[in-house]
Motif scaffolding. Structure first.
Motif, PDB file in Angstrom:
ATOM      1  N   LYS A   1       0.812  -1.211   0.000  1.00 33.70           N
ATOM      2  CA  LYS A   1       0.000   0.000   0.000  1.00 33.70           C
ATOM      3  C   LYS A   1       0.848   1.266   0.000  1.00 33.70           C
ATOM      4  O   LYS A   1       0.307   2.366   0.119  1.00 33.70           O
ATOM      5  CB  LYS A   1      -0.941  -0.001   1.210  1.00 33.70           C
ATOM      6  N   VAL A   2       2.146   1.103  -0.127  1.00 34.09           N
ATOM      7  CA  VAL A   2       3.047   2.258  -0.239  1.00 34.09           C
ATOM      8  C   VAL A   2       3.109   2.638  -1.712  1.00 34.09           C
ATOM      9  O   VAL A   2       3.708   1.941  -2.527  1.00 34.09           O
ATOM     10  CB  VAL A   2       4.446   1.924   0.305  1.00 34.09           C
ATOM     11  N   THR A   3       2.473   3.730  -2.075  1.00 36.24           N
ATOM     12  CA  THR A   3       2.397   4.150  -3.474  1.00 36.24           C
ATOM     13  C   THR A   3       3.308   5.342  -3.735  1.00 36.24           C
ATOM     14  O   THR A   3       4.445   5.184  -4.156  1.00 36.24           O
ATOM     15  CB  THR A   3       0.949   4.492  -3.829  1.00 36.24           C
ATOM     16  N   HIS A   4       2.807   6.547  -3.465  1.00 39.21           N
ATOM     17  CA  HIS A   4       3.587   7.774  -3.615  1.00 39.21           C
ATOM     18  C   HIS A   4       3.246   8.688  -2.448  1.00 39.21           C
ATOM     19  O   HIS A   4       2.061   8.854  -2.127  1.00 39.21           O
ATOM     20  CB  HIS A   4       3.267   8.488  -4.936  1.00 39.21           C
ATOM     21  N   PRO A   5       4.230   9.280  -1.791  1.00 41.02           N
ATOM     22  CA  PRO A   5       3.911  10.196  -0.681  1.00 41.02           C
ATOM     23  C   PRO A   5       3.189  11.436  -1.204  1.00 41.02           C
ATOM     24  O   PRO A   5       3.619  12.070  -2.162  1.00 41.02           O
ATOM     25  CB  PRO A   5       5.286  10.537  -0.100  1.00 41.02           C
TER      26      PRO A   5
ATOM     27  N   LYS B   1       1.474  10.613   4.271  1.00 40.38           N
ATOM     28  CA  LYS B   1       0.226  10.105   3.698  1.00 40.38           C
ATOM     29  C   LYS B   1       0.513   9.599   2.296  1.00 40.38           C
ATOM     30  O   LYS B   1       1.126  10.288   1.479  1.00 40.38           O
ATOM     31  CB  LYS B   1      -0.816  11.237   3.644  1.00 40.38           C
ATOM     32  N   GLN B   2       0.038   8.379   2.012  1.00 40.28           N
ATOM     33  CA  GLN B   2       0.190   7.794   0.688  1.00 40.28           C
ATOM     34  C   GLN B   2      -0.983   8.205  -0.209  1.00 40.28           C
ATOM     35  O   GLN B   2      -2.084   8.438   0.276  1.00 40.28           O
ATOM     36  CB  GLN B   2       0.264   6.271   0.778  1.00 40.28           C
ATOM     37  N   GLU B   3      -0.720   8.280  -1.514  1.00 36.64           N
ATOM     38  CA  GLU B   3      -1.775   8.620  -2.472  1.00 36.64           C
ATOM     39  C   GLU B   3      -2.716   7.435  -2.648  1.00 36.64           C
ATOM     40  O   GLU B   3      -2.324   6.388  -3.156  1.00 36.64           O
ATOM     41  CB  GLU B   3      -1.163   8.977  -3.842  1.00 36.64           C
ATOM     42  N   TRP B   4      -3.942   7.597  -2.190  1.00 32.64           N
ATOM     43  CA  TRP B   4      -4.979   6.597  -2.395  1.00 32.64           C
ATOM     44  C   TRP B   4      -6.164   7.251  -3.086  1.00 32.64           C
ATOM     45  O   TRP B   4      -6.281   8.485  -3.111  1.00 32.64           O
ATOM     46  CB  TRP B   4      -5.401   5.963  -1.067  1.00 32.64           C
ATOM     47  N   TRP B   5      -7.048   6.420  -3.631  1.00 30.40           N
ATOM     48  CA  TRP B   5      -8.147   6.931  -4.446  1.00 30.40           C
ATOM     49  C   TRP B   5      -9.420   6.149  -4.149  1.00 30.40           C
ATOM     50  O   TRP B   5      -9.360   5.000  -3.712  1.00 30.40           O
ATOM     51  CB  TRP B   5      -7.819   6.820  -5.953  1.00 30.40           C
ATOM     52  N   TRP B   6     -10.558   6.797  -4.422  1.00 29.39           N
ATOM     53  CA  TRP B   6     -11.852   6.130  -4.394  1.00 29.39           C
ATOM     54  C   TRP B   6     -12.393   6.065  -5.814  1.00 29.39           C
ATOM     55  O   TRP B   6     -12.353   7.058  -6.557  1.00 29.39           O
ATOM     56  CB  TRP B   6     -12.858   6.879  -3.523  1.00 29.39           C
ATOM     57  N   LEU B   7     -12.905   4.914  -6.170  1.00 32.47           N
ATOM     58  CA  LEU B   7     -13.468   4.709  -7.504  1.00 32.47           C
ATOM     59  C   LEU B   7     -14.845   4.089  -7.342  1.00 32.47           C
ATOM     60  O   LEU B   7     -15.002   3.062  -6.672  1.00 32.47           O
ATOM     61  CB  LEU B   7     -12.559   3.787  -8.328  1.00 32.47           C
ATOM     62  N   TYR B   8     -15.835   4.709  -7.968  1.00 33.39           N
ATOM     63  CA  TYR B   8     -17.199   4.208  -7.841  1.00 33.39           C
ATOM     64  C   TYR B   8     -18.037   4.717  -9.003  1.00 33.39           C
ATOM     65  O   TYR B   8     -17.626   5.620  -9.761  1.00 33.39           O
ATOM     66  CB  TYR B   8     -17.824   4.632  -6.503  1.00 33.39           C
ATOM     67  N   ILE B   9     -19.231   4.134  -9.140  1.00 32.82           N
ATOM     68  CA  ILE B   9     -20.200   4.516 -10.168  1.00 32.82           C
ATOM     69  C   ILE B   9     -21.427   5.059  -9.451  1.00 32.82           C
ATOM     70  O   ILE B   9     -21.900   4.459  -8.474  1.00 32.82           O
ATOM     71  CB  ILE B   9     -20.578   3.322 -11.063  1.00 32.82           C
ATOM     72  N   ALA B  10     -21.949   6.172  -9.926  1.00 36.43           N
ATOM     73  CA  ALA B  10     -23.068   6.822  -9.262  1.00 36.43           C
ATOM     74  C   ALA B  10     -24.062   7.329 -10.294  1.00 36.43           C
ATOM     75  O   ALA B  10     -23.716   7.596 -11.458  1.00 36.43           O
ATOM     76  CB  ALA B  10     -22.583   7.971  -8.376  1.00 36.43           C
ATOM     77  N   ASP B  11     -25.288   7.454  -9.853  1.00 39.13           N
ATOM     78  CA  ASP B  11     -26.346   8.095 -10.629  1.00 39.13           C
ATOM     79  C   ASP B  11     -26.532   9.489 -10.046  1.00 39.13           C
ATOM     80  O   ASP B  11     -27.178   9.662  -9.008  1.00 39.13           O
ATOM     81  CB  ASP B  11     -27.637   7.279 -10.532  1.00 39.13           C
ATOM     82  N   ARG B  12     -25.943  10.479 -10.672  1.00 40.60           N
ATOM     83  CA  ARG B  12     -25.931  11.823 -10.116  1.00 40.60           C
ATOM     84  C   ARG B  12     -27.304  12.489 -10.207  1.00 40.60           C
ATOM     85  O   ARG B  12     -27.574  13.450  -9.480  1.00 40.60           O
ATOM     86  CB  ARG B  12     -24.871  12.675 -10.809  1.00 40.60           C
TER      87      ARG B  12
ATOM     88  N   LEU C   1     -25.797   5.718  -5.119  1.00 44.36           N
ATOM     89  CA  LEU C   1     -24.645   4.913  -5.499  1.00 44.36           C
ATOM     90  C   LEU C   1     -25.107   3.745  -6.358  1.00 44.36           C
ATOM     91  O   LEU C   1     -26.082   3.072  -6.033  1.00 44.36           O
ATOM     92  CB  LEU C   1     -23.924   4.374  -4.267  1.00 44.36           C
ATOM     93  N   VAL C   2     -24.413   3.513  -7.457  1.00 45.61           N
ATOM     94  CA  VAL C   2     -24.691   2.362  -8.301  1.00 45.61           C
ATOM     95  C   VAL C   2     -23.774   1.204  -7.918  1.00 45.61           C
ATOM     96  O   VAL C   2     -24.204   0.059  -7.812  1.00 45.61           O
ATOM     97  CB  VAL C   2     -24.537   2.723  -9.789  1.00 45.61           C
ATOM     98  N   SER C   3     -22.495   1.475  -7.717  1.00 47.75           N
ATOM     99  CA  SER C   3     -21.545   0.486  -7.206  1.00 47.75           C
ATOM    100  C   SER C   3     -20.864   1.060  -5.975  1.00 47.75           C
ATOM    101  O   SER C   3     -20.696   2.274  -5.855  1.00 47.75           O
ATOM    102  CB  SER C   3     -20.502   0.128  -8.266  1.00 47.75           C
ATOM    103  N   MET C   4     -20.483   0.195  -5.060  1.00 46.80           N
ATOM    104  CA  MET C   4     -19.864   0.639  -3.823  1.00 46.80           C
ATOM    105  C   MET C   4     -18.474   1.216  -4.101  1.00 46.80           C
ATOM    106  O   MET C   4     -17.752   0.714  -4.973  1.00 46.80           O
ATOM    107  CB  MET C   4     -19.752  -0.521  -2.838  1.00 46.80           C
ATOM    108  N   PRO C   5     -18.065   2.254  -3.397  1.00 46.28           N
ATOM    109  CA  PRO C   5     -16.726   2.835  -3.617  1.00 46.28           C
ATOM    110  C   PRO C   5     -15.622   1.823  -3.336  1.00 46.28           C
ATOM    111  O   PRO C   5     -15.611   1.163  -2.295  1.00 46.28           O
ATOM    112  CB  PRO C   5     -16.684   4.003  -2.628  1.00 46.28           C
ATOM    113  N   TYR C   6     -14.715   1.709  -4.275  1.00 43.67           N
ATOM    114  CA  TYR C   6     -13.556   0.822  -4.144  1.00 43.67           C
ATOM    115  C   TYR C   6     -12.351   1.689  -3.778  1.00 43.67           C
ATOM    116  O   TYR C   6     -12.024   2.654  -4.470  1.00 43.67           O
ATOM    117  CB  TYR C   6     -13.307   0.085  -5.453  1.00 43.67           C
ATOM    118  N   HIS C   7     -11.708   1.339  -2.654  1.00 38.89           N
ATOM    119  CA  HIS C   7     -10.567   2.118  -2.178  1.00 38.89           C
ATOM    120  C   HIS C   7      -9.305   1.598  -2.865  1.00 38.89           C
ATOM    121  O   HIS C   7      -8.805   0.520  -2.530  1.00 38.89           O
ATOM    122  CB  HIS C   7     -10.438   1.998  -0.665  1.00 38.89           C
ATOM    123  N   VAL C   8      -8.805   2.342  -3.812  1.00 40.86           N
ATOM    124  CA  VAL C   8      -7.616   1.949  -4.578  1.00 40.86           C
ATOM    125  C   VAL C   8      -6.393   2.385  -3.779  1.00 40.86           C
ATOM    126  O   VAL C   8      -6.085   3.577  -3.702  1.00 40.86           O
ATOM    127  CB  VAL C   8      -7.622   2.587  -5.982  1.00 40.86           C
ATOM    128  N   CYS C   9      -5.700   1.415  -3.196  1.00 39.13           N
ATOM    129  CA  CYS C   9      -4.552   1.703  -2.327  1.00 39.13           C
ATOM    130  C   CYS C   9      -3.229   1.234  -2.914  1.00 39.13           C
ATOM    131  O   CYS C   9      -2.203   1.320  -2.233  1.00 39.13           O
ATOM    132  CB  CYS C   9      -4.752   1.047  -0.960  1.00 39.13           C
TER     133      CYS C   9
END
Length: 756
Positions: free
Chosen positions: A631-635, A645-656, A661-669
């Protein structure tokens, strides 16, 4: 008859073997896992990050910690002491005498092996007179040994026992030594031994296990207090639509900030003076709200410290330590709030009966994480994440000339315009700002929509499981700068070329003229060929070719090409007519069979490609499950966050449109360079066109979020076949199979008769 004997170690030799093994089993693994890693490597890593992260709070704290910490020294000293003890025990064991030696009667009688019977009797007589118990220097034990050795060499039965069993008395009892000293079971020390055993196994061990157990059951798998998770679930269920102010109140009500639940949290006597002063400076923070636990002192203090952190206010040294603790805990707590929101959403979708948290609530949790990491309020400009940028400097950026309001706008500027806009910075500060901006991530997001494990993976039917494969590619902003620098010389070369040849518009017309000239040449060559073949229509074509409109040339070329095709078709028809008489119906059937075979091969090739793609995706998923990525990506660059703090992201699909929420947020670590993520969700039950959004949000930076539209066309699901055609066997086929079976039986009977 041989038996078994158990005896404790009277001499203590066996105990040293046990003690050496025990110490080695502790020291060797402890050295592997606990030996401090190379401090030089950490120093080199920090040195490489100094140019970009030198001004960050976490970087300065890490340098101070590495200089002041004595924990590595204590670890090394303890491990070295363990190794010294282990080596001393090993040396002691190597010097111990062998307690169990092979019995040799010749050595007892001081004779050479193979001595004669006369020599044995003579030596026995001398030694028995010397060590007889009645003699002054006599020894009963030695006399017994001499007599036993003499019997072993002179008595036939004793000699056979010695040769077969190594003992003149025959097979003896098997002896097992216990590697504990005999004083442990001595009656004099029995009370002391029982006291030690009772203290170790009835007091210390239960207390240690019980303490660990009662502490572990209070925390979830992410090391969040269970009471905190229940608190978040209560308030998210109570208020599905949460604004940022309410969200900050719920966050700071976590039991992690309560000294009664967490020993790391502290309430100081000076809080009664300093906290009200901060409240007056911050303004309205709902101090008079009497709803528990928002009115509790620990919650009020944590909320004031978080808001002061977002406002970048200076606090006292004591409060600064507490503020670092609160901000360090906040990202993990906000991630727990997102998880709770996802759980409530799934429960609402499956059971119904209550309202799921709104999309804006979950997105506010993500935004608040970004704000706490960067130490910025929601209304502030993302440019304030960069060093040396203050509020008064923003007027240079948002002017009518530049209109720079985001990091992307700043990157897209030309270097000359950027230097002109940031003229309030010196040369060194400008280089530092560019180095920091170049370290920011630039994410490319590609999406692929399909239905796995279906015959037609591109056809989305109502209720099917849709898989959106998102490929994330991370690059640095500095690569965007490099591309600009590579493209600018090309523009300069084009400018110089246009200056030499004339206006740029003229050069463009010349290019088009070259193309038209080529077209003219091809048209003329075709016309020449046509004039050779047919002389009569040539004048008309030349008249058209002499027209002023360029479109006429295209018409002429098209007409010429059409006539050539007609000629070719005429020739082909003549040859076909000539060969038609030669072809037979069987040859035509063969041609049709070949065409059908090629079509089948093409279909088979498509199926093989789909099968290979499916197998590759399955293997990729299996590897992803088995691999444990770091989980060590980029500071992340954060000026005011107290921890790396490492760079992490949330990825999900939503109906705005529906805010769901259409799909649950995936924590990209684990996004270092490229990462592939699969988002799955059930297709709507009704047919039609749907407009969703694939959203990528950072948990470390403001202004780097991405939204990509996702169009979904849902078709009606295919009806289930009650009787599949492959199971419908006609009656004629069954009769043919029965006839074949009967024929086979008759043939076998005839063969048997012939053999007879």
């Amino acid at each position: 008859m041989a038996g078994q004997q158990f005896q404790y170690d009277d001499s203590g030799n066996t105990f040293f073997y046990f003690l050496t093994s025990f110490v080695g089993l502790i020291v060797i693994p402890a050295t592997y896992y606990l030996w401090p890693r190379d401090q030089n490597a950490e120093q080199l890593r920090l040195k490489s990050l100094r140019r970009v992260h030198g001004r960050c709070l976490w970087y300065r704290l890490r340098l101070m910690k590495s200089q002041q910490s004595i924990v590595p020294t204590l670890k090394k000293a303890a491990l070295l002491f363990g190794w010294v003890v282990f080596l001393l025990l090993a040396y002691k064991v190597s010097k111990l005498d062998r307690e169990y030696q092979e019995y040799n009667p010749y050595e007892v009688l001081n004779l050479d092996p193979g001595a004669s019977l006369t020599e044995i009797k003579k030596q026995y007589r001398l030694l028995s007179l010397q060590f007889h118990p009645d003699m002054p220097r006599g020894s009963e034990a030695m006399f017994m040994k001499i007599a036993k050795a003499y019997a072993a060499l002179t008595n036939e039965q004793s000699r056979l026992n010695w040769e077969n069993y190594g003992n003149p008395d025959g097979p003896g009892a098997t002896s097992f030594g216990i590697a504990l000293p005999a004083w442990i079971v001595d009656q004099k020390n029995s009370m002391l031994v029982l006291l030690v055993y009772g203290l170790a196994f009835m007091v210390i061990l239960p207390v240690v296990v019980g303490t660990w157990w009662y502490r572990s059951i209070r925390y979830s798998g992410d090391q969040i207090l269970i009471n905190t998770t229940q608190l978040f679930m209560h308030f998210m269920y109570k208020t599905p639509n949460m604004n940022m102010k309410r969200l900050a109140m719920v966050l700071t009500a976590a039991f992690e900030f309560d000294p009664r639940s967490n020993k790391e949290a502290t309430i100081r006597p000076t809080d009664n003076i300093e906290v009200p002063q901060l409240i007056r400076e911050l303004g309205n923070i709902n101090v008079k709200k009497k709803e528990p636990p928002f009115c509790y002192p620990y919650s009020l203090k944590a909320r004031v410290l978080v808001l002061a952190h977002l406002a970048r206010m200076d606090v006292s040294e004591e409060l600064e330590e507490d503020q670092r603790f609160v901000t360090r805990k906040s990202p993990a707590l906000l991630q727990e709030m997102i998880n709770v929101g996802c759980q409530l959403t799934m429960m609402a979708n499956s059971r119904g009966g209550f309202h799921a948290p709104r999309l804006v609530t979950i997105e506010n949790c993500m935004k608040l994480t970004q704000m706490i990491v960067q130490g910025l309020q929601e209304s502030k400009s993302p440019l304030l994440q960069l060093p040396h940028f203050e509020e008064e400097h923003l007027r240079y950026c948002i002017s009518k000339k530049y209109k720079v309001r985001s990091l992307q706008d700043l990157v897209s500027l030309k270097d000359s315009d950027r230097r002109s806009m940031l003229r309030f910075l010196g040369e060194e500060k400008y280089d530092e700002v560019m180095a920091v901006l170049g370290s920011f991530p630039h994410i490319t997001m590609d999406t692929k929509l399909q239905v796995l494990d279906d015959e037609d993976s591109n056809n989305i039917t109502a209720g099917s499981i849709v898989t959106v494969t998102v490929t994330l590619t991370r690059k640095c902003m500095s690569e965007v700068f490099e591309k600009e620098q590579e493209s600018t010389p090309c523009l300069a070369d084009e400018a110089t070329a246009t200056e030499e040849t004339g206006d740029s518009s003229k050069t463009k017309t010349k290019v088009w003229q070259n193309k038209s000239k080529g077209a003219k040449k091809t048209a003329k060559s075709k016309k020449k060929k046509l004039t050779k073949k047919k002389a009569t229509p040539a004048p008309a074509k030349t008249k058209q070719a002499n027209g002023n409109v360029a479109g006429n040339e295209v018409v002429v070329a098209a007409a010429a090409a059409k006539e050539e095709e007609d000629d070719a078709s005429d020739k082909g028809s003549e040859s076909d007519d000539g060969e038609a008489n030669k072809d037979s119906p069987s040859e035509r059937d063969e041609d049709s069979d070949k065409q059908s075979d090629t079509e089948v091969d093409e279909m088979g090739g498509d199926d093989e490609e789909e099968w290979e793609a499916l197998q590759q995706s399955i293997q990729r998923r299996e590897r992803a499950l088995l691999e444990t990525k770091s989980k060590v990506t980029h500071p992340a660059y954060s000026l005011y966050f107290p921890e790396e703090k490492q760079e992490w992201w949330w990825l999900y699909i939503a109906d705005r449109r529906d805010q769901t929420l259409v799909s649950m947020p995936y924590h990209v670590c684990t996004l270092k360079d490229t990462e592939e993520v699969e988002l799955k969700f059930p297709a709507p039950s009704k047919t039609g066109n749907y407009q969703y959004s694939v959203i990528l949000r950072s948990d470390s930076f403001l202004g780097l979020d991405q939204i990509k539209p996702l169009k979904l066309e849902v078709h009606e699901a295919k009806a289930m076949l009650d009787n599949h055609p492959q199971w419908d066997i006609p009656d004629t086929e069954e009769e043919d199979e029965e006839q074949e079976d009967s024929d086979g039986i008759e043939e076998s009977e005839d063969d048997d008769e012939d053999n007879d």
